[in-house]
Design a protein around this motif. Structure first.
Motif, PDB file in Angstrom:
ATOM      1  N   GLY A  50       0.914  -1.401   0.002  1.00  0.00           N
ATOM      2  CA  GLY A  50       0.045  -0.038   0.006  1.00  0.00           C
ATOM      3  C   GLY A  50       0.821   1.219   0.002  1.00  0.00           C
ATOM      4  N   ARG A  51       0.355   2.500   0.003  1.00  0.00           N
ATOM      5  CA  ARG A  51       0.850   3.868   0.066  1.00  0.00           C
ATOM      6  C   ARG A  51       1.704   3.971   1.166  1.00  0.00           C
ATOM      7  N   ALA A  52       1.503   3.263   2.421  1.00  0.00           N
ATOM      8  CA  ALA A  52       2.310   3.757   3.599  1.00  0.00           C
ATOM      9  C   ALA A  52       3.690   3.253   3.316  1.00  0.00           C
ATOM     10  N   VAL A  53       4.003   2.068   2.419  1.00  0.00           N
ATOM     11  CA  VAL A  53       5.218   1.580   2.000  1.00  0.00           C
ATOM     12  C   VAL A  53       5.942   2.650   1.198  1.00  0.00           C
ATOM     13  N   VAL A  54       5.547   3.090   0.234  1.00  0.00           N
ATOM     14  CA  VAL A  54       5.974   4.093  -0.505  1.00  0.00           C
ATOM     15  C   VAL A  54       6.370   5.350   0.209  1.00  0.00           C
ATOM     16  N   ASP A  55       5.218   6.028   1.154  1.00  0.00           N
ATOM     17  CA  ASP A  55       5.679   7.013   1.984  1.00  0.00           C
ATOM     18  C   ASP A  55       6.647   6.759   2.865  1.00  0.00           C
ATOM     19  N   GLU A  56       6.959   5.570   3.494  1.00  0.00           N
ATOM     20  CA  GLU A  56       7.936   5.239   4.370  1.00  0.00           C
ATOM     21  C   GLU A  56       9.224   5.318   3.420  1.00  0.00           C
ATOM     22  N   GLY A  57       9.225   4.772   2.020  1.00  0.00           N
ATOM     23  CA  GLY A  57      10.405   4.805   1.329  1.00  0.00           C
ATOM     24  C   GLY A  57      10.714   6.402   1.225  1.00  0.00           C
ATOM     25  N   LEU A  58       9.848   7.014   0.757  1.00  0.00           N
ATOM     26  CA  LEU A  58      10.346   8.615   0.375  1.00  0.00           C
ATOM     27  C   LEU A  58      10.675   9.082   1.588  1.00  0.00           C
ATOM     28  N   LYS A  59      10.368   8.919   2.753  1.00  0.00           N
ATOM     29  CA  LYS A  59      10.853   9.328   3.947  1.00  0.00           C
ATOM     30  C   LYS A  59      12.413   9.230   4.317  1.00  0.00           C
TER      31      LYS A  59
END
Length: 439
Positions: A50-59
């Motif tokens: 999900g998007r949470a994984v992408v956002d964590e990666g961008l962080k």
């Protein structure tokens, strides 16, 4: 401790540490996890998405880094922050290729992310065959490598036959259920130390083929679609926004080249490097033995697929290598290298001329040997219907799927044009038609 100092995974840690690994190819990795577990490692395959994984990666990863790195690191950091794990008894595992691809540096980016999150005490295990990093608590043995490669052969066959059966099955879900059943059966065999001798592999691969051939199907024409691209985004539903599921929902039959071909490509490159640039005879002998073993189990896989006329059988690696002769040089070997071009040519040859080429942001080699070769492939095969799809943190799923739908619309038109026209009914047939309808 100095900043980014490597934390070794020790023998003591092996006893009670949980090792998290990112997911890529679900069938294959479920089998590989069992191989590692049978050697005493407490491995867990991550399924968070999900998007949470992408956002964590961008962080934690700069957004100009290649998309697979962002997703892999994002999946691991998201898992660590989930509260499910004892962070003092957890380790991470990631592959390290050792080549010119950025994938060689994922491990350093991951350690940087851990440092930023205040988790630098968590050990990161490098999975590589180049001797880049060593840990006293983790090492490969020849038997483990042999079993891991065997697991890939089983995974390739299950993926191939499921994809060719599922679109036509009479009973929805039967192919997926059979795949799950065989993953369970194989993991049980692995636990008992079985399934890896030549005789056993040939036997179980043949049984898998026979079981899928028994699945009742409805014969009908469907658009056939091949999927190629950077290895992570090609296989990972997280990376390609569940591409295979989307194509299935669009009524397509999908062909995804297997992982064995990629392994053959990587080992073959090592042999070529030694021939060109030199190296010890002992090293060449070991790598050549690995190459011959891979060719042998590829033969078992192909033999099983050929047992039933229902299935389209991929070509052996040696044939793929011949296909690109004069099209792209064998020196193009960063990332997927010339193999990606060869896979597109082979898909066209096998009847899967509608191709989705998955292009992750930041993967420069993939853009050259993938998107960059489409014009050349179309010159050789004007009938080829290829669409490159970009995957990155900012790309919308709707836009990606709309572009694929345009390709599928062209594919449907081409399929309709190939259908033989029904001849006009003669007087006898016209008289018989109402009676037939009345029955």
């Amino acid at each position: 401790m100095e900043k980014f100092e490597r934390v070794e995974f020790t023998k003591e840690m092996k006893k009670d540490y949980t090792i998290l690994i990112p997911n890529m190819a679900d069938i294959h990795f479920r089998l590989l996890v069992k191989v590692f577990q049978d050697y005493g490692y407490h491995i867990e395959l991550l399924t968070n998405t999900g998007r949470a994984v992408v956002d964590e990666g961008l962080k934690y990863v700069h957004n100009d880094t290649c998309y697979p790195a962002l997703l892999v690191i994002g999946q691991m950091m998201d898992a660590l922050h989930s509260g499910k794990y004892d962070l003092n008894k957890t380790a991470l595992m990631i592959t390290q290729t050792g080549g010119g691809c950025r994938a060689s540096n994922y491990i350093h980016l991951l350690r940087k992310a851990l440092e930023k999150a205040g988790l630098s005490h968590i050990p990161v295990i490098s999975v590589n065959l180049s001797g880049l990093e060593k840990n006293s608590g983790f090492h490969f043995t020849l038997t483990m490598i042999r079993k891991a490669l065997g697991a890939l052969a089983y995974g390739d066959l299950l993926m191939l036959l499921r994809n060719q059966t599922r679109p036509y099955e009479q009973n929805a879900g039967e192919s997926d259920a059979l795949t799950t059943q065989w993953v369970g059966k194989l993991t049980d065999l692995f636990r008992r130390g079985k399934g890896f001798t030549a005789k056993e592999m040939r036997g179980y691969l043949a049984q898998i083929s026979d079981d899928f051939a028994k699945v009742p199907i409805v014969k009908k024409q469907k658009v056939r679609v091949g999927v190629v691209g950077e290895i992570y985004v090609k296989y990972s539903p997280l990376g390609n926004n569940h591409l295979e599921k989307f194509l299935f929902e669009q009524g397509c039959e999908t062909m995804v080249p297997g992982i064995l071909g990629f392994m053959l490509f990587k080992v073959d490159n090592r042999l070529e490097d030694i021939k060109l640039y030199g190296g010890s005879r002992a090293k060449y002998t070991v790598i050549n033995a690995l190459m011959q073993y891979l060719v042998k189990i590829e033969g078992y896989f192909l033999e099983a697929a050929r047992r039933h006329d229902r299935f389209v059988v991929p070509s052996p690696y040696a044939h793929l290598k011949k296909l690109v002769r004069g099209v792209i040089g064998y020196g193009s070997k960063m990332g997927e290298g010339w193999l990606l071009t060869a896979e597109m040519l082979e898909l066209i040859e096998c009847g899967y001329g509608n191709i989705v080429c998955t292009q992750p942001f930041g993967c420069l080699p993939n853009h050259i040997v993938g998107k960059g070769m489409i014009r050349r492939i179309r010159a050789l095969h004007p009938e080829a219907n290829i669409v490159p799809i970009d995957y990155d943190p900012g790309a919308t799923k709707v836009n990606q799927e709309n572009r694929i739908k345009l390709m599928l619309a062209v594919a449907a038109e081409n399929l309709a044009a190939k259908k033989p026209k029904t001849p006009a009914a003669g007087p006898a047939e016209e008289a018989a038609a109402p009676a037939a309808l009345a029955q």
